[in-house]
Design an enzyme around this catalytic site. Structure first.
Site, PDB file in Angstrom:
ATOM      1  CG  ASP A  61      45.798  62.486  99.613  1.00 59.68           C
ATOM      2  OD1 ASP A  61      46.283  63.417 100.294  1.00 59.68           O
ATOM      3  OD2 ASP A  61      44.655  62.504  99.130  1.00 59.68           O
ATOM      4  CG  ASN A  88      57.893  71.900 100.233  1.00 58.55           C
ATOM      5  OD1 ASN A  88      58.107  73.106 100.178  1.00 58.55           O
ATOM      6  ND2 ASN A  88      57.378  71.207  99.211  1.00 58.55           N
ATOM      7  CE1 TYR A 154      49.787  78.446 102.303  1.00 52.14           C
ATOM      8  CE2 TYR A 154      50.201  80.693 103.067  1.00 52.14           C
ATOM      9  CZ  TYR A 154      50.652  79.520 102.485  1.00 52.14           C
ATOM     10  OH  TYR A 154      51.967  79.407 102.108  1.00 52.14           O
ATOM     11  CE  LYS A 158      52.287  77.216 104.921  1.00 56.75           C
ATOM     12  NZ  LYS A 158      53.083  76.015 104.665  1.00 56.75           N
TER      13      LYS A 158
HETATM   14  O1  NJP Z   1      53.713  74.896  96.255  1.00 54.79           O
HETATM   15  P1  NJP Z   1      53.279  74.015  94.999  1.00 54.79           P
HETATM   16  P2  NJP Z   1      55.092  75.653  96.591  1.00 54.79           P
HETATM   17  N1  NJP Z   1      49.511  64.941  99.561  1.00 54.79           N
HETATM   18  O2  NJP Z   1      51.805  74.150  94.931  1.00 54.79           O
HETATM   19  C1  NJP Z   1      52.203  68.687  97.303  1.00 54.79           C
HETATM   20  C2  NJP Z   1      55.177  77.380 101.168  1.00 54.79           C
HETATM   21  N2  NJP Z   1      55.277  78.765 100.662  1.00 54.79           N
HETATM   22  O3  NJP Z   1      56.261  74.918  96.101  1.00 54.79           O
HETATM   23  O4  NJP Z   1      50.328  66.082  95.458  1.00 54.79           O
HETATM   24  C3  NJP Z   1      50.776  64.950  99.122  1.00 54.79           C
HETATM   25  O5  NJP Z   1      54.102  74.336  93.805  1.00 54.79           O
HETATM   26  C4  NJP Z   1      52.079  68.888  95.786  1.00 54.79           C
HETATM   27  O6  NJP Z   1      52.161  67.666  95.071  1.00 54.79           O
HETATM   28  P3  NJP Z   1      50.915  66.898  94.368  1.00 54.79           P
HETATM   29  C5  NJP Z   1      53.852  76.704 100.879  1.00 54.79           C
HETATM   30  O7  NJP Z   1      52.854  77.027 101.818  1.00 54.79           O
HETATM   31  C6  NJP Z   1      55.361  79.023  99.316  1.00 54.79           C
HETATM   32  O8  NJP Z   1      54.895  77.071  96.239  1.00 54.79           O
HETATM   33  O9  NJP Z   1      51.594  66.065  93.313  1.00 54.79           O
HETATM   34  N3  NJP Z   1      51.373  66.025  98.578  1.00 54.79           N
HETATM   35  C7  NJP Z   1      53.346  69.695  95.482  1.00 54.79           C
HETATM   36  O10 NJP Z   1      54.449  68.846  95.344  1.00 54.79           O
HETATM   37  C8  NJP Z   1      54.238  75.233 100.939  1.00 54.79           C
HETATM   38  O11 NJP Z   1      54.180  74.749 102.258  1.00 54.79           O
HETATM   39  C9  NJP Z   1      55.474  80.332  98.881  1.00 54.79           C
HETATM   40  O12 NJP Z   1      49.991  67.943  93.848  1.00 54.79           O
HETATM   41  C10 NJP Z   1      50.641  67.140  98.450  1.00 54.79           C
HETATM   42  C11 NJP Z   1      53.496  70.541  96.752  1.00 54.79           C
HETATM   43  O13 NJP Z   1      52.710  69.922  97.795  1.00 54.79           O
HETATM   44  C12 NJP Z   1      55.686  75.236 100.435  1.00 54.79           C
HETATM   45  O14 NJP Z   1      56.155  76.563 100.541  1.00 54.79           O
HETATM   46  C13 NJP Z   1      55.483  81.393  99.792  1.00 54.79           C
HETATM   47  C14 NJP Z   1      49.309  67.209  98.889  1.00 54.79           C
HETATM   48  C15 NJP Z   1      52.992  71.953  96.550  1.00 54.79           C
HETATM   49  O15 NJP Z   1      53.662  72.533  95.474  1.00 54.79           O
HETATM   50  C16 NJP Z   1      55.814  74.766  99.005  1.00 54.79           C
HETATM   51  O16 NJP Z   1      55.018  75.611  98.181  1.00 54.79           O
HETATM   52  C17 NJP Z   1      55.370  81.098 101.135  1.00 54.79           C
HETATM   53  C18 NJP Z   1      48.743  66.042  99.458  1.00 54.79           C
HETATM   54  N4  NJP Z   1      47.463  65.990  99.862  1.00 54.79           N
HETATM   55  C19 NJP Z   1      55.276  79.789 101.576  1.00 54.79           C
HETATM   56  N5  NJP Z   1      48.827  68.452  98.620  1.00 54.79           N
HETATM   57  C20 NJP Z   1      55.599  80.672  97.428  1.00 54.79           C
HETATM   58  N6  NJP Z   1      55.640  79.703  96.508  1.00 54.79           N
HETATM   59  O17 NJP Z   1      55.711  81.876  97.088  1.00 54.79           O
HETATM   60  C21 NJP Z   1      49.831  69.134  98.044  1.00 54.79           C
HETATM   61  O18 NJP Z   1      55.386  82.130 102.004  1.00 54.79           O
HETATM   62  N7  NJP Z   1      50.927  68.355  97.928  1.00 54.79           N
END
Ligand code: NJP
Length: 233
Positions: A61, A88, A154, A158
């Protein structure tokens, strides 16, 4: 292209992070995958191995800074450096008017999207410096530049992240470190589904469609630093 390189990718269990991990592994990097869900990380690992790549899984985490300290120590002991950082991991929080954001949600979003990335820089800067061509990439969003009503914590997180990365890049202009931001545009992931429930996700790019920019920004010949790159035109 990335043979012999070590890449650390946060939020690699799904969405954009998982796609970048698979792409980097296919390009020859050894990828260190960070996220909370062990099972989801294992699924990404299976896909990577199927194509002949290698990964190290780190279920943890990122909201707890001590985990990031421990991770940097283990990465140093095992690999001695990282060449590519893709910070990311991110969370959306709740899309609510600014004055109605809860303190809990505000703190969670700022913690993961901003502060955990500062801890990553604090802990991994020394490991990046051990690389011949250190590359650090951070995920931003168009909401950092264009005010979007209700995107609250959010959007703030950013905008602040962009400032942090640009300051770090300026401090490192005379070093081999190149630090940049990627604005992925709308990408069909769980985060986008949460932002726009009910919308057909097929109209959006898939995470695998947007990985080229991550390869370009991690290349040895990259000169740009402190900039925002859009993954989609
Ligand atoms: O997000 P999502 P995206 N500790 O929700 C992890 C930006 N972005 O791929 O912990 C460790 O599918 C979570 O893993 P888990 C966005 O702001 C996107 O869409 O197993 N890990 C998962 O792997 C972000 O910065 C769009 O739940 C943690 C990941 O984060 C990036 O792109 C548009 C965690 C999130 O996967 C990836 O987004 C935009 C923790 N405490 C910017 N909390 C878009 N998709 O359209 C979360 O402008 N994670």
């Amino acid at each position: 292209m990335f043979k012999g390189k070590i890449a650390l990718i946060t939020g690699a269990s799904k969405g954009i992070g998982a796609a970048v991990a698979k792409r980097y592994a296919a390009e020859g990097a050894h990828v260190i995958l960070v996220a909370r869900s062990k099972r989801a990380l294992e699924r990404v690992d299976d896909a990577i191995r199927e194509k002949g790549g290698t990964a190290t899984l780190v279920p943890m985490d990122l909201s707890k800074p001590e985990n990031i300290d421990l991770l940097s120590k283990s990465v140093y002991e095992r690999f001695g450096k990282i060449d590519i950082l893709v910070a990311n991991a991110g969370i959306l929080g709740s899309l609510t008017p600014m004055h109605q954001q809860t303190e809990k949600a505000w703190n969670e979003v700022l913690n993961i999207n901003l502060t955990s990335n500062w801890h990553i820089l604090r802990c991994f800067d020394a490991l990046l410096r051990r690389s011949e061509a250190p590359r650090a990439l951070f995920l931003t969003s168009d909401v950092a530049h264009t005010p979007h009503a209700y995107w609250g914590a959010y959007a703030v997180s950013k905008t602040a992240l962009e400032s942090m990365v640009k300051v770090y890049a300026a401090e490192n202009e005379q070093t081999p470190i190149r630090a940049n931001l990627v604005d992925p545009g709308a990408v069909a992931t769980e985060m986008l589904k949460k932002a726009y429930p009910g919308r057909d996700m097929h109209q959006y790019a898939s995470p695998d469609d947007i990985t080229d920019v991550f390869v370009k920004l991690a290349a040895n010949d990259l000169t740009a630093t402190g900039q925002v790159f859009r993954a989609q035109s």
